[in-house]
Design a protein around this motif. Structure first.
Motif, PDB file in Angstrom:
ATOM      1  N   ASN A 158      42.258  45.872  37.013  1.00  0.00           N
ATOM      2  CA  ASN A 158      42.654  44.981  35.917  1.00  0.00           C
ATOM      3  C   ASN A 158      42.888  43.561  36.417  1.00  0.00           C
TER       4      ASN A 158
ATOM      5  N   LYS B  46      41.455  42.188  38.961  1.00  0.00           N
ATOM      6  CA  LYS B  46      40.151  41.626  39.342  1.00  0.00           C
ATOM      7  C   LYS B  46      39.382  41.073  38.142  1.00  0.00           C
ATOM      8  N   LYS B  47      39.762  41.459  36.923  1.00  0.00           N
ATOM      9  CA  LYS B  47      39.138  40.889  35.728  1.00  0.00           C
ATOM     10  C   LYS B  47      39.537  39.422  35.569  1.00  0.00           C
ATOM     11  N   THR B  48      40.653  39.045  36.200  1.00  0.00           N
ATOM     12  CA  THR B  48      41.161  37.682  36.114  1.00  0.00           C
ATOM     13  C   THR B  48      40.680  36.824  37.273  1.00  0.00           C
TER      14      THR B  48
END
Length: 182
Positions: free
Chosen positions: A82, A84-86
């Motif tokens: 999650n 790493k989505k940012t």
């Protein structure tokens, strides 16, 4: 344009204050030197840290960072994926299942838990902060062998009782540097 770094950490309970202190130092240094704009993300902020660091506190990631640094031991794979989505994720001293999903891994301390087969495991000259005082209490009057000189940072709120316990636990003739407070 300066890079933006969000630093995730925690403190208190079983974590102690070491994670918070080293990440507060990192965030402050990044800001002071101009290397990166940083924010220090944790649920609550300890009152013992200086005001210049307190202004960097956020309860969660508040802007789109170029890098997320996570300094805690217990990541889950879902949590890292999650994050790493940012932005890319750097984990520090992480023994959690999410360690292998991070973009970057930094091991600063030896690992005492199973599940970190690729971590250094030599702990002979290292006592963890979160268990150090309890270990000394268990030793009571046992002698400590002096293989190396001792330097100890007892934390921002290291009290007289803890300082006395450390000093009384050293073998006669041993030298110790005991640092506490700011």
């Amino acid at each position: 344009m300066r890079k933006r770094i969000s630093i995730l950490t925690g403190w208190g309970q079983s974590l102690g204050t070491g994670h918070m202190q080293r990440m507060a130092t990192l965030a402050s240094a990044l800001e002071r030197t101009g290397w990166a704009a940083s924010e220090l993300c944790c649920e609550s902020f300890p009152s013992f840290l200086p005001e210049d660091v307190a202004r960097l506190h956020r309860s969660s990631i508040s802007r789109e960072p170029d890098l997320i640094v996570r300094d805690m031991r217990d990541s889950t794979e879902c949590e890292i994926l999650n994050l790493k989505k940012t932005a890319p994720v750097l984990v520090i001293d992480d023994c959690g299942e999410g360690r292998n999903s991070a973009d970057f891994v930094c091991d600063m301390l030896p690992c005492v838990r199973s599940g970190c087969d690729d971590r250094p495991t030599e702990t002979g000259h290292f006592l963890y902060g979160y268990s150090f005082m309890e270990e000394l209490r268990l030793l009571k009057n046992s002698a400590l062998s002096k293989e190396i000189d001792v330097a100890l940072y007892a934390g921002m709120t290291g009290g007289e009782e803890n300082a006395r316990l450390v000093i009384d636990s050293l073998p006669e003739g041993a030298s110790c540097a005991l640092l506490r407070g700011s």
